[in-house]
Design a protein around this motif. Sequence first.
Motif, short mmCIF file in Angstrom:
data_model
loop_
_atom_site.label_atom_id
_atom_site.label_comp_id
_atom_site.label_asym_id
_atom_site.label_seq_id
_atom_site.Cartn_x
_atom_site.Cartn_y
_atom_site.Cartn_z
N UNK A 1 64.27 54.74 49.10
CA UNK A 1 64.71 53.88 48.00
C UNK A 1 65.53 54.66 46.98
N UNK A 2 65.11 55.90 46.70
CA UNK A 2 65.82 56.70 45.69
C UNK A 2 67.24 57.04 46.14
N UNK A 3 67.40 57.37 47.43
CA UNK A 3 68.73 57.75 47.91
C UNK A 3 69.68 56.56 47.88
N UNK A 4 69.15 55.36 48.18
CA UNK A 4 70.03 54.19 48.10
C UNK A 4 70.42 53.90 46.65
N UNK A 5 69.44 53.98 45.75
CA UNK A 5 69.75 53.75 44.34
C UNK A 5 70.77 54.77 43.84
#
Length: 367
Positions: free
Chosen positions: A296-300
């Motif tokens: 989730x963090x990498x997409x954000x």
Amino acid sequence: MTASPAPSDSEAAAAEAPPPEAGVAARAGDDGQFDDSDRDALHILPLGMIPVQTPGLKRARLIKNARLETVVEVFKDRAAGSGQVNPEHLASMYPSHGKEMRTDMAQIHRLTQLNSYDVYSLRIELRRLGIPVEDVNYLRLSASKRLELTTYMRDFTLPLIQQVYGSEQRPINDIAELFALLANPDREEALRNLTLLSQKLNVQLQDIPSFLEEYGDVFLSLAYFRSCLDGLVPEVQRFMGWVSEATKSEMVTRDRLMMKMIGDVMRMLTGITTSITGRFEAFDRRSKDFWHDINADSFRSVRAQISAHHVTIGGVLCGLAVKMALWKARFPHGGGGPMKRVEFVRSEILPGLDHINRIEKSAAGTR
């Protein structure tokens, strides 16, 4: 029609999901009011998309000219041409709507300060300025443009398909097909992979369609700007070659100030195109890195990086686009004597070019 605030990123993502229909009217856009060419342009803002109160302005447009000045185009047709008015002179055109014009002028003045009118920049800038839109669907690309960008989107959709379907070939002709394919997987293994993907992204399986819309919107914006850049870079190179031919004239080479002006323009154009191309290469690397370590963090992080560049990319591409469009209109077959070319560079290309250069320099360090 009730005005609504400029959409947030999530609202805009939902608005970008392609509708089922593929056809578009010859003149009206998907919403039936604006031409597709208006909504897909970098330099045009139909005033009817915001709640203007002066009736005569509802069909007018803000447009950027080659000097990067904003003018109001009150009419345009083949016979009469384009009727362009300085925004400061609008009030005299509508004397019977003084109260409405005062309200509209406050909004128009703020809009003239924007560097680009592409839908992605407008989503951010209209919200920042507190200017509502009549319908959030106005801030999405036309169906025809989305279809045109399918080839660009394949680079971003292929890794997503491979995550779910492995090496199986799944040809995608439209991003809407991708949403349908992934929202309704047709194999047990695909469903398991989709469940695993939802876990990595920290979203519920039932929320995957929302993620797909957001993913598609983020990378559709990148595809849109990339297509604009790919169309502009060859034009800029041809323009620079056209200008270079003028420097072969003895009359030009003897004038040091003239040669310096040409050299400054050529350096700025080279620097701008090289820098913005580098920004897109950085986006490509980040998007590939995302699929190597999905969470989730990498997409954000990828989404935030791309969205943070929308306004500056739009500003640079809009500036280059209107200048190259004027060059092609004035010299459709090339030609023009050396002095005529130099004068065109001085009067139409140089004004505002330093502004484009400043926009690019301000963003280049945020890669």
